[in-house]
Scaffold this active site. Structure first.
Site, PDB file in Angstrom:
ATOM      1  N   SER A  52       0.832  -1.198   0.000  1.00  0.00           N
ATOM      2  CA  SER A  52       0.000   0.000   0.000  1.00  0.00           C
ATOM      3  C   SER A  52       0.864   1.245   0.000  1.00  0.00           C
ATOM      4  O   SER A  52       2.002   1.224   0.468  1.00  0.00           O
ATOM      5  CB  SER A  52      -0.867   0.008   1.250  1.00  0.00           C
ATOM      6  OG  SER A  52      -0.026   0.070   2.397  1.00  0.00           O
ATOM      7  N   LYS A  53       0.305   2.314  -0.508  1.00  0.00           N
ATOM      8  CA  LYS A  53       1.092   3.541  -0.609  1.00  0.00           C
ATOM      9  C   LYS A  53       1.413   4.154   0.735  1.00  0.00           C
ATOM     10  O   LYS A  53       2.281   5.000   0.833  1.00  0.00           O
ATOM     11  CB  LYS A  53       0.392   4.546  -1.516  1.00  0.00           C
ATOM     12  CG  LYS A  53      -0.942   5.024  -1.036  1.00  0.00           C
ATOM     13  CD  LYS A  53      -1.539   5.969  -2.073  1.00  0.00           C
ATOM     14  CE  LYS A  53      -2.951   6.374  -1.714  1.00  0.00           C
ATOM     15  NZ  LYS A  53      -3.599   7.103  -2.825  1.00  0.00           N
TER      16      LYS A  53
END
Length: 486
Positions: free
Chosen positions: A259-260
């Site tokens: 995930s970012k």
RNA sequence: GGCCCCAUAGUCUAGCGGUCUAGGACGUUGGCCUCUCACGCCGAAAUCCCGGGUUCAAGUCCCGGUGGGGUCACCA
């Protein structure tokens, strides 16, 4: 792979143009492409732009550019055409509606007039009653079909849901794990057609895969639990389902889905810090996959040559930045000095880049030779915050609020479509306003965070030149640094 | 929480019943090379989640547990 040859291999990658080109998209595209090549089949790019709310105009081009940069090429797609188009789902709405009608006619689907509020209430109720998983109670299924049609024709907003059997179980064969069986009681009456007339993923995906004669659906593991819906849809339509191949999910260091928040996930980030495309491609190739022997460094043609699903392993591979760097080193060392020079020029030491930077440092250098030292952070990846430990604070603001606030700001930047100085400034000022923090304090932090220096050309112009992806990464690192300070 | 998937060193992986006193790579670490640094080379530490079976023999097969992950939207 004898069992894969029953029909011509046609696979696809179907990204949604909702943001930056994701490494996960590249990963899945790579395996689809390698398999298609190995089997002498076709690889298709289809744009799943059915969510008008999340759609971003610039995203599609970014995705196709990134995929091309990575080295995967599609035989059919929105940009190259093909016999099965259009390849944008948004241009196929009439098709989905037509097939949806068939489902309605055969009783495999029904119109639902419940409002989002009603749905939320139902969900609350389920939660209160501990009904697991929370599901729509199918109240609209009781409405007479003709009556429902009349209401819809009269303009009442509604969605179309698919009918899931009350009991029994849905089985399907996953190429990598064998038979997977999921109880029908676990599946909700999925919305197929949204009230705006666009299909949901489930409908569009199945209809398109059928119409485009997709033979193997190679996608990420996160889709396993919704595969029964797709299997059912194929049954309802009386179509032969494709083979299912669910690849493992790329992971953060803590094993959660990449995930970012925890990793740079934009392919642009890796390009911007100077990862060579083939190195990223090779790195993605060893995620959940082994070439055989003790080799880890191999070309795309070599991978295709020996490609086999048997070589896929199912533990979720952690996307290890260190190993990526090592992989990139292998590719840099394989270049001749001349090729390296060219790569450098193409990467950042080019006129276009200089034109962006020049105005910023113009009045700040006395000799041309001052250039390198004054712009070093515009060519680097991460920067070091240790020298500024004393300055990483805002009066009256607790450390915890500070680093959390920084993360919030980064999320605001994430929402930006572009990254022009004016937008960055507007967002940043709004943030100061919201927090009640003085701009001079916040901007000082942003300066150190994005440049690793306490002095720089005008902050927002500088951030714009450094770029969105690197700035976000650096600011997240800054937040992390502050969090760990004592 | 329900359901599903997964499980070899910190990380990526090889292993598909005996040749495993578990191989390779990243990272860590010791040394060599060397004007420095890096590269390169040599070496080291570190792993089969636990418990039951099956079998002459299990990292490898089966079951259970545990752990991790995914998913439960008018997002894909």
């Amino acid at each position: 792979m004898a069992d894969d040859t029953q029909r011509p291999v046609r696979v696809r990658v179907a990204p949604s143009p909702t943001g930056d080109p994701h490494v996960g998209t590249g990963y899945i595209a790579l395996f689809n492409y390698a398999f298609a090549q190995k089997m002498g089949g076709k690889f298709i790019l289809r744009i799943e732009d059915t969510d008008q709310n999340r759609y971003r105009a610039d995203s599609e081009a970014a995705i196709t550019d990134a995929l091309n940069w990575l080295g995967v090429q599609w035989d059919e797609g929105p940009d190259v055409g093909g016999d099965y188009g259009p390849y944008h789902q948004s241009k196929r709405t009439a098709i989905y509606q037509e097939y949806c009608e068939k489902l309605l006619a055969s009783g495999h689907a029904y119109r639902c007039f419940c409002t989002p509020e009603t749905l939320a209430e139902i969900r609350e109720e389920c939660k209160a009653k501990k009904i697991n998983p929370p599901m729509y109670d199918r109240r609209c299924k009781a409405i007479d079909a003709a009556e429902a049609k009349k209401r819809a024709d009269a303009g009442e907003t509604c969605v179309v849901r698919m009918v899931i059997p009350r009991d029994g179980t849905i089985k399907f064969e996953d190429r990598l794990r064998g038979e997977v069986e999921i109880s029908a009681s676990q599946i909700d009456d999925q919305v197929l057609l949204k009230s705006d007339g666009f299909p949901t993923y489930h409908l569009a995906n199945v209809v398109d895969d059928y119409l485009m004669e997709i033979s193997h659906v190679v996608r990420a593991e996160e889709w396993i639990s919704s595969t029964p819906k797709h299997v059912l849809l194929y049954q309802y339509f009386g179509w032969q389902a494709p083979e299912w191949v669910h690849m493992p999910l790329l992971r953060n260091n803590n094993k959660s889905k990449i995930s970012k928040r925890k990793n740079p996930v934009s392919i642009h980030y890796y390009r911007d810090i100077g990862i060579l495309p083939d190195a990223l491609r090779n790195f993605l190739s060893i995620m959940g996959y082994s070439f055989g022997g003790d080799r880890e460094v191999f070309s795309l043609p070599e991978m295709i040559e020996g490609f086999s699903w048997e070589r896929v392993s199912l533990g979720g591979p952690v996307f290890d930045q260190d190993k990526l760097r090592w992989m990139n080193e292998q590719y840099i060392h394989a270049l001749s000095p001349e090729e390296l020079a060219d790569a450098l020029i193409e990467w950042r030491y080019n006129r276009e880049r200089m034109v962006q930077i020049a105005p910023l440092i113009h009045k700040r250098i006395k000799t041309l030779s001052d250039f390198a030292s004054s712009t070093e952070y515009m060519f680097s990846g991460d920067v070091d915050y240790a020298p500024f430990a004393e300055k990483l604070k805002i009066p009256e603001v607790p450390k915890k609020d500070l680093w959390k606030g920084l993360l919030e700001l980064v999320d605001e930047y994430d929402k930006l479509i572009g990254f022009e100085a004016e937008e960055v400034e507007a967002v940043s000022r709004a943030f100061c306003e919201k927090k009640g923090w003085k701009p001079k304090h916040v901007f000082g932090l942003l300066r150190i965070g994005s440049t690793g220096r306490k002095a720089s050309p005008p902050l927002f112009e500088t951030m714009a030149v450094i770029g969105k992806d690197i700035c976000r990464r650096r600011l997240r690192e800054l937040a992390e640094f502050i969090k760990k300070m004592k």
